[in-house]
Design a protein around this motif. Sequence first.
Motif, short mmCIF file in Angstrom:
data_model
loop_
_atom_site.label_atom_id
_atom_site.label_comp_id
_atom_site.label_asym_id
_atom_site.label_seq_id
_atom_site.Cartn_x
_atom_site.Cartn_y
_atom_site.Cartn_z
N GLY A 66 0.80 -1.22 0.00
CA GLY A 66 0.00 0.00 0.00
C GLY A 66 0.82 1.26 0.00
N SER A 67 2.14 1.12 -0.08
CA SER A 67 3.02 2.29 -0.10
C SER A 67 4.21 1.99 -1.00
CB SER A 67 3.51 2.63 1.31
OG SER A 67 4.49 1.71 1.74
N ALA A 68 5.01 3.01 -1.26
CA ALA A 68 6.17 2.86 -2.12
C ALA A 68 7.34 2.19 -1.41
CB ALA A 68 6.60 4.22 -2.67
N PRO A 106 8.81 -6.87 -3.96
CA PRO A 106 9.03 -5.98 -5.10
C PRO A 106 7.88 -5.92 -6.09
CG PRO A 106 11.00 -7.27 -4.67
CD PRO A 106 9.91 -7.84 -3.80
N ALA A 107 7.07 -6.98 -6.20
CA ALA A 107 5.94 -6.97 -7.12
C ALA A 107 4.93 -5.89 -6.74
CB ALA A 107 5.26 -8.34 -7.16
N GLY A 108 4.90 -5.51 -5.47
CA GLY A 108 3.97 -4.50 -5.01
C GLY A 108 4.20 -3.14 -5.63
N ALA A 109 5.41 -2.90 -6.16
CA ALA A 109 5.70 -1.61 -6.79
C ALA A 109 4.82 -1.37 -8.01
CB ALA A 109 7.17 -1.52 -7.17
N ALA A 110 4.29 -2.43 -8.60
CA ALA A 110 3.41 -2.29 -9.76
C ALA A 110 1.94 -2.19 -9.37
CB ALA A 110 3.60 -3.48 -10.71
N ARG A 111 1.65 -2.34 -8.07
CA ARG A 111 0.25 -2.35 -7.62
C ARG A 111 -0.16 -1.08 -6.87
NH1 ARG A 111 -2.59 -7.54 -7.21
NH2 ARG A 111 -1.67 -8.86 -8.84
N VAL A 112 0.80 -0.27 -6.41
CA VAL A 112 0.46 0.86 -5.55
C VAL A 112 0.26 2.15 -6.33
CG1 VAL A 112 1.64 -0.16 -3.59
CG2 VAL A 112 2.89 1.42 -5.09
N GLY A 113 0.43 2.11 -7.66
CA GLY A 113 0.25 3.32 -8.46
C GLY A 113 1.51 4.18 -8.44
N SER A 114 1.40 5.34 -9.08
CA SER A 114 2.53 6.28 -9.14
C SER A 114 2.53 7.11 -7.87
CB SER A 114 2.41 7.18 -10.36
OG SER A 114 2.38 6.42 -11.55
N ARG A 115 3.55 6.92 -7.04
CA ARG A 115 3.55 7.61 -5.76
C ARG A 115 4.95 7.66 -5.16
NH1 ARG A 115 -0.17 5.73 -1.69
NH2 ARG A 115 1.25 6.71 -0.17
N ALA A 116 5.10 8.55 -4.19
CA ALA A 116 6.32 8.64 -3.38
C ALA A 116 5.91 8.71 -1.92
CB ALA A 116 7.14 9.86 -3.75
N ASP A 117 6.73 8.14 -1.05
CA ASP A 117 6.48 8.15 0.39
C ASP A 117 7.73 8.57 1.14
OD1 ASP A 117 3.69 6.94 1.10
OD2 ASP A 117 4.45 5.66 -0.51
N PHE A 118 7.53 9.43 2.14
CA PHE A 118 8.60 9.91 3.00
C PHE A 118 8.21 9.59 4.44
CE2 PHE A 118 7.88 12.55 -0.67
CZ PHE A 118 9.13 12.69 -1.24
N SER A 119 9.04 8.81 5.12
CA SER A 119 8.69 8.30 6.45
C SER A 119 9.75 8.67 7.47
CB SER A 119 8.53 6.78 6.41
OG SER A 119 8.33 6.25 7.70
N MET A 120 9.30 8.95 8.69
CA MET A 120 10.20 9.15 9.83
C MET A 120 9.58 8.47 11.04
SD MET A 120 12.89 10.08 11.39
CE MET A 120 13.76 11.13 10.23
N GLU A 121 10.40 7.67 11.71
CA GLU A 121 9.93 6.92 12.88
C GLU A 121 10.82 7.21 14.08
OE1 GLU A 121 9.35 2.23 14.25
OE2 GLU A 121 9.70 2.76 12.15
N LEU A 128 6.72 5.46 17.31
CA LEU A 128 5.75 6.36 16.69
C LEU A 128 6.30 6.78 15.34
CD1 LEU A 128 4.94 8.68 19.73
CD2 LEU A 128 3.29 7.17 18.61
N GLY A 129 5.44 6.85 14.34
CA GLY A 129 5.92 7.23 13.03
C GLY A 129 4.92 8.04 12.24
N LEU A 130 5.43 8.87 11.34
CA LEU A 130 4.63 9.66 10.40
C LEU A 130 5.12 9.40 8.99
CD1 LEU A 130 4.45 13.12 12.23
CD2 LEU A 130 2.61 11.42 12.04
N ASN A 131 4.19 9.42 8.06
CA ASN A 131 4.50 9.21 6.65
C ASN A 131 3.76 10.25 5.80
OD1 ASN A 131 5.58 6.70 4.74
ND2 ASN A 131 3.94 7.87 3.78
N ILE A 132 4.49 10.89 4.90
CA ILE A 132 3.89 11.80 3.93
C ILE A 132 3.91 11.12 2.58
CG2 ILE A 132 4.05 14.03 2.80
CD1 ILE A 132 5.53 15.06 5.25
N GLY A 133 2.75 10.93 2.00
CA GLY A 133 2.63 10.29 0.70
C GLY A 133 2.17 11.27 -0.36
N TYR A 134 2.67 11.08 -1.58
CA TYR A 134 2.27 11.92 -2.70
C TYR A 134 1.95 11.04 -3.90
CZ TYR A 134 2.15 15.58 -6.23
OH TYR A 134 1.74 16.42 -7.24
N ARG A 135 0.73 11.18 -4.42
CA ARG A 135 0.30 10.44 -5.60
C ARG A 135 0.47 11.32 -6.84
NH1 ARG A 135 -3.04 6.08 -4.14
NH2 ARG A 135 -3.56 6.03 -1.91
N PHE A 136 1.19 10.80 -7.83
CA PHE A 136 1.42 11.57 -9.05
C PHE A 136 0.18 11.57 -9.95
CE2 PHE A 136 5.59 9.97 -7.76
CZ PHE A 136 6.28 11.16 -7.65
#
Length: 418
Positions: free
Chosen positions: A49-51, A58-73, A410-418
């Motif tokens: 569900g994320s990049a 690795p097959a999941g990279a073709a299922r989550v769409g065009s996106r980028a994720d930035f995470s900090m934990e 605790l973690g936060l993630n910023i996602g961007y869908r192209f």
Amino acid sequence: MKLQRSLMQTALLSALAVPVTAFATNGYQLIGVGSYQKGLAGAVTANPGSAMAAVTNPAGAARVGSRADFSMEAFMPERSVDFTAMGGEKADSAVDIYGIPAIGWTAPTSDGSDVYFGGGMYGTSGMGVDYPVTTVMDMGPGGTLDWHGYSNISFWQMAPVLAWNVDDKLSLGASLNIDYQSVSFQSRFTNVPTGDNIFDLSRSASAFGLGLSLGILYDPIQAMTLGFSYKSKQNFSDLEYQLAAGDITLNGNPYPAGTYTLDMDYPQEAAVGIAYRMGRKLTFSGDIKWINWSDTMDQLIINGPGGSIPYNTGWDDQTVFAIGINYDINDKFTIRGGYNYAESPIGPEDVASNLILPAVVESHYTIGGDYRINNHWELAFHYMYVPENTVTSTDPQLPGAKISLSETSLGLNIGYRF
């Protein structure tokens, strides 16, 4: 004399057990990277569900769409050693928080293509402990036998990935794992009647490694996805330490100055998973993963001018079980939760050889969620709670010594869908 020989071996083992450590969860491996994976307790082999999918399936990279994720934990472990059964002391580590960053992205290779390219840079592991000088036992008129342990380890992985939606049911993927680790550690038994036992490798050493990951996703029916992933053994170049005379001292006998090397690789692993969607809102997922710790953490060998010193750290393979639930409250807000379990790879017989790496936790409870701000941006979060687990030594030379670990993150993630 048997006690002194045991302490000499324990000093080496407690130091050497650290170099490929992580924010210990499943052994020294994170249960997931980023808030989406953590929220599902790592049950993502069939439910990407994320990049960050490049490091799990690795097959999941073709299922989550065009996106980028930035995470900090923010990862917060609590570790302790306990020698009170031997008449000594209990001590807590002074290091109690770590930051774990990660970034990942994926997109089609061209407009309308079924082939996706992506990757990322992931902090997949890293840990430090800093124990004060701690009494192991009272030696009578000779004073007290004391121990001190320290480590500072980081582990990064870059994983360029190529994935292909073969048709509406089948996706395939592969990623190249480019790894980097930096390691410094120290273990000291002092005031030993026959001479101190010291391993001072506090001048950090680093090494690069390579490996390969493969993944498959298949939908036998519309509501179900099956997943499989395999990550090869990550082969590293030797860690090299330039040591002064006496930085390694066994039973009072100093080893000569020179270059000392340690070969520490990362184990192969395989996972199978299933995801089942009940309507449009609710998804259940489950994983079973095998981690081959016995191949890389059963025996460690350090080589140098004084010769080769092999010792058994004794880690067992792990079978990891993870389940997760994902529920879409509405078009903007999703909540999720999960549970992850794996028996500790360190048994009672190996406590003495893992004093600086108490990777013994077993149960993990997680919650998380995300909020879609608009068609492009989303925010995600997670919280993980890992109750304390303690393993007590059955080694007759260090009877009753304990290592303990508990964790929260605790973690936060910023996602961007192209």
